[in-house]
Scaffold this motif. Structure first.
Motif, PDB file in Angstrom:
ATOM      1  N   LEU A  53       0.830  -1.095   0.052  1.00  0.00           N
ATOM      2  CA  LEU A  53       0.138   0.066   0.087  1.00  0.00           C
ATOM      3  C   LEU A  53       0.808   1.314   0.082  1.00  0.00           C
ATOM      4  O   LEU A  53       0.682   2.186  -0.735  1.00  0.00           O
ATOM      5  CB  LEU A  53      -0.937   0.050   0.923  1.00  0.00           C
ATOM      6  CG  LEU A  53      -1.841   1.210   1.085  1.00  0.00           C
ATOM      7  CD1 LEU A  53      -2.982   1.359   0.243  1.00  0.00           C
ATOM      8  CD2 LEU A  53      -2.735   1.382   2.774  1.00  0.00           C
ATOM      9  N   ASN A  54       2.136   1.411   0.993  1.00  0.00           N
ATOM     10  CA  ASN A  54       2.979   2.503   0.890  1.00  0.00           C
ATOM     11  C   ASN A  54       3.396   2.709  -0.546  1.00  0.00           C
ATOM     12  O   ASN A  54       3.724   3.869  -0.958  1.00  0.00           O
ATOM     13  CB  ASN A  54       3.664   2.409   1.826  1.00  0.00           C
ATOM     14  CG  ASN A  54       3.155   2.578   3.284  1.00  0.00           C
ATOM     15  OD1 ASN A  54       2.540   3.704   3.435  1.00  0.00           O
ATOM     16  ND2 ASN A  54       3.472   1.906   4.151  1.00  0.00           N
ATOM     17  N   ASP A  55       3.999   1.424  -1.117  1.00  0.00           N
ATOM     18  CA  ASP A  55       4.506   1.768  -2.413  1.00  0.00           C
ATOM     19  C   ASP A  55       3.557   2.214  -3.590  1.00  0.00           C
ATOM     20  O   ASP A  55       3.797   3.089  -4.278  1.00  0.00           O
ATOM     21  CB  ASP A  55       5.004   0.374  -3.019  1.00  0.00           C
ATOM     22  CG  ASP A  55       6.264  -0.145  -2.341  1.00  0.00           C
ATOM     23  OD1 ASP A  55       6.945   0.848  -1.534  1.00  0.00           O
ATOM     24  OD2 ASP A  55       6.952  -1.126  -2.420  1.00  0.00           O
ATOM     25  N   SER A  56       2.290   1.906  -3.508  1.00  0.00           N
ATOM     26  CA  SER A  56       1.395   2.346  -4.316  1.00  0.00           C
ATOM     27  C   SER A  56       0.997   3.894  -4.076  1.00  0.00           C
ATOM     28  O   SER A  56       0.769   4.519  -5.186  1.00  0.00           O
ATOM     29  CB  SER A  56      -0.082   1.445  -4.188  1.00  0.00           C
ATOM     30  OG  SER A  56       0.356   0.110  -4.607  1.00  0.00           O
ATOM     31  N   MET A  57       1.036   4.222  -2.866  1.00  0.00           N
ATOM     32  CA  MET A  57       0.579   5.422  -2.451  1.00  0.00           C
ATOM     33  C   MET A  57       1.875   6.640  -2.956  1.00  0.00           C
ATOM     34  O   MET A  57       1.634   7.605  -3.355  1.00  0.00           O
ATOM     35  CB  MET A  57       0.452   5.714  -0.940  1.00  0.00           C
ATOM     36  CG  MET A  57      -0.869   5.066  -0.544  1.00  0.00           C
ATOM     37  SD  MET A  57      -1.145   5.240   1.185  1.00  0.00           S
ATOM     38  CE  MET A  57      -2.810   5.727   1.301  1.00  0.00           C
ATOM     39  N   ARG A  93      -3.580  13.983  -5.679  1.00  0.00           N
ATOM     40  CA  ARG A  93      -3.797  14.961  -6.667  1.00  0.00           C
ATOM     41  C   ARG A  93      -4.725  16.002  -5.963  1.00  0.00           C
ATOM     42  O   ARG A  93      -5.842  15.698  -5.488  1.00  0.00           O
ATOM     43  CB  ARG A  93      -4.608  14.795  -8.054  1.00  0.00           C
ATOM     44  CG  ARG A  93      -3.499  13.780  -8.813  1.00  0.00           C
ATOM     45  CD  ARG A  93      -4.220  13.620  -9.907  1.00  0.00           C
ATOM     46  NE  ARG A  93      -3.455  12.230 -10.571  1.00  0.00           N
ATOM     47  CZ  ARG A  93      -3.905  11.472 -11.300  1.00  0.00           C
ATOM     48  NH1 ARG A  93      -5.102  11.819 -12.116  1.00  0.00           N
ATOM     49  NH2 ARG A  93      -3.319  10.356 -11.804  1.00  0.00           N
ATOM     50  N   PRO A  94      -4.641  17.451  -6.127  1.00  0.00           N
ATOM     51  CA  PRO A  94      -5.468  18.467  -5.615  1.00  0.00           C
ATOM     52  C   PRO A  94      -6.978  18.192  -6.085  1.00  0.00           C
ATOM     53  O   PRO A  94      -7.201  17.907  -7.352  1.00  0.00           O
ATOM     54  CB  PRO A  94      -4.877  19.778  -6.002  1.00  0.00           C
ATOM     55  CG  PRO A  94      -3.703  19.516  -6.553  1.00  0.00           C
ATOM     56  CD  PRO A  94      -3.526  17.945  -6.741  1.00  0.00           C
ATOM     57  N   ALA A  95      -7.912  18.260  -5.352  1.00  0.00           N
ATOM     58  CA  ALA A  95      -9.139  18.201  -5.771  1.00  0.00           C
ATOM     59  C   ALA A  95      -9.513  19.388  -6.688  1.00  0.00           C
ATOM     60  O   ALA A  95      -9.163  20.342  -6.665  1.00  0.00           O
ATOM     61  CB  ALA A  95     -10.073  17.935  -4.572  1.00  0.00           C
ATOM     62  N   ALA A  96     -10.452  18.918  -7.446  1.00  0.00           N
ATOM     63  CA  ALA A  96     -10.923  20.067  -8.513  1.00  0.00           C
ATOM     64  C   ALA A  96     -11.834  20.903  -7.836  1.00  0.00           C
ATOM     65  O   ALA A  96     -12.628  20.767  -6.641  1.00  0.00           O
ATOM     66  CB  ALA A  96     -11.959  19.246  -9.617  1.00  0.00           C
TER      67      ALA A  96
END
Length: 156
Positions: A140-144, A150-153
């Motif tokens: 999970l840490n690798d995937s993160m 990303r900033p929310a729209a």
């Protein structure tokens, strides 16, 4: 529509609870190392202990903070005697950072206390379950790391 049975919804909920518990214990952990150590500085100190002679820029990148924040945290840890800096022989502008002997002793004591706590928490888990949890948390840490948020729209 997401439901409580959706694994992603469940994971988000469980991670939220884990993070709240981690934040609550972070202050106690930092204070066990030094009464003036900020909770957010403990992981940084532990990283320096594991990787002596690291540069501040490497630490800032790894932790995901700006240089100003990193400089302030390092300055405070140096002031209370947990780390020391020395000139980088390969870069006259740079400095290498390592824990002091006292800082190393304190980090080790905190680490051993954390391991003992986790050992008690996972006491009823089989060795295979512990291994699976560690492997999945690493994954999970690798995937993160590979997929930063990303900033929310606007308006979301």
């Amino acid at each position: 529509m997401d439901t409580p049975d959706d694994p992603v919804v469940r994971l988000e909920s469980e991670l939220g609870l884990l993070l709240r518990r981690a934040r609550a214990s972070a202050e106690r952990l930092a204070r066990s190392v030094h009464p003036d150590l900020e909770p957010s500085a403990y992981p940084l100190l532990a990283r320096i202990e594991r990787e002596p002679d690291v540069r501040a820029s490497e630490l800032a990148e790894h932790i995901g903070v700006g240089r100003g924040t990193m400089s302030r945290q390092l300055g405070r840890m140096e002031q209370i005697g947990l780390i020391e800096r020395r000139p980088d022989p390969d870069d006259s502008r740079g400095q290498l950072i390592r824990v002091t002997p006292e800082g190393g002793r304190r980090v080790e004591a905190a680490r051993e206390a954390r391991w003992a706590y986790l050992g008690r928490v996972l006491e009823s888990w089989s060795p295979q379950e512990r291994e699976l949890l560690a492997d999945q948390m690493h994954r999970l840490n690798d995937s993160m790391t590979a997929n930063p948020p990303r900033p929310a729209a606007p308006g979301v």
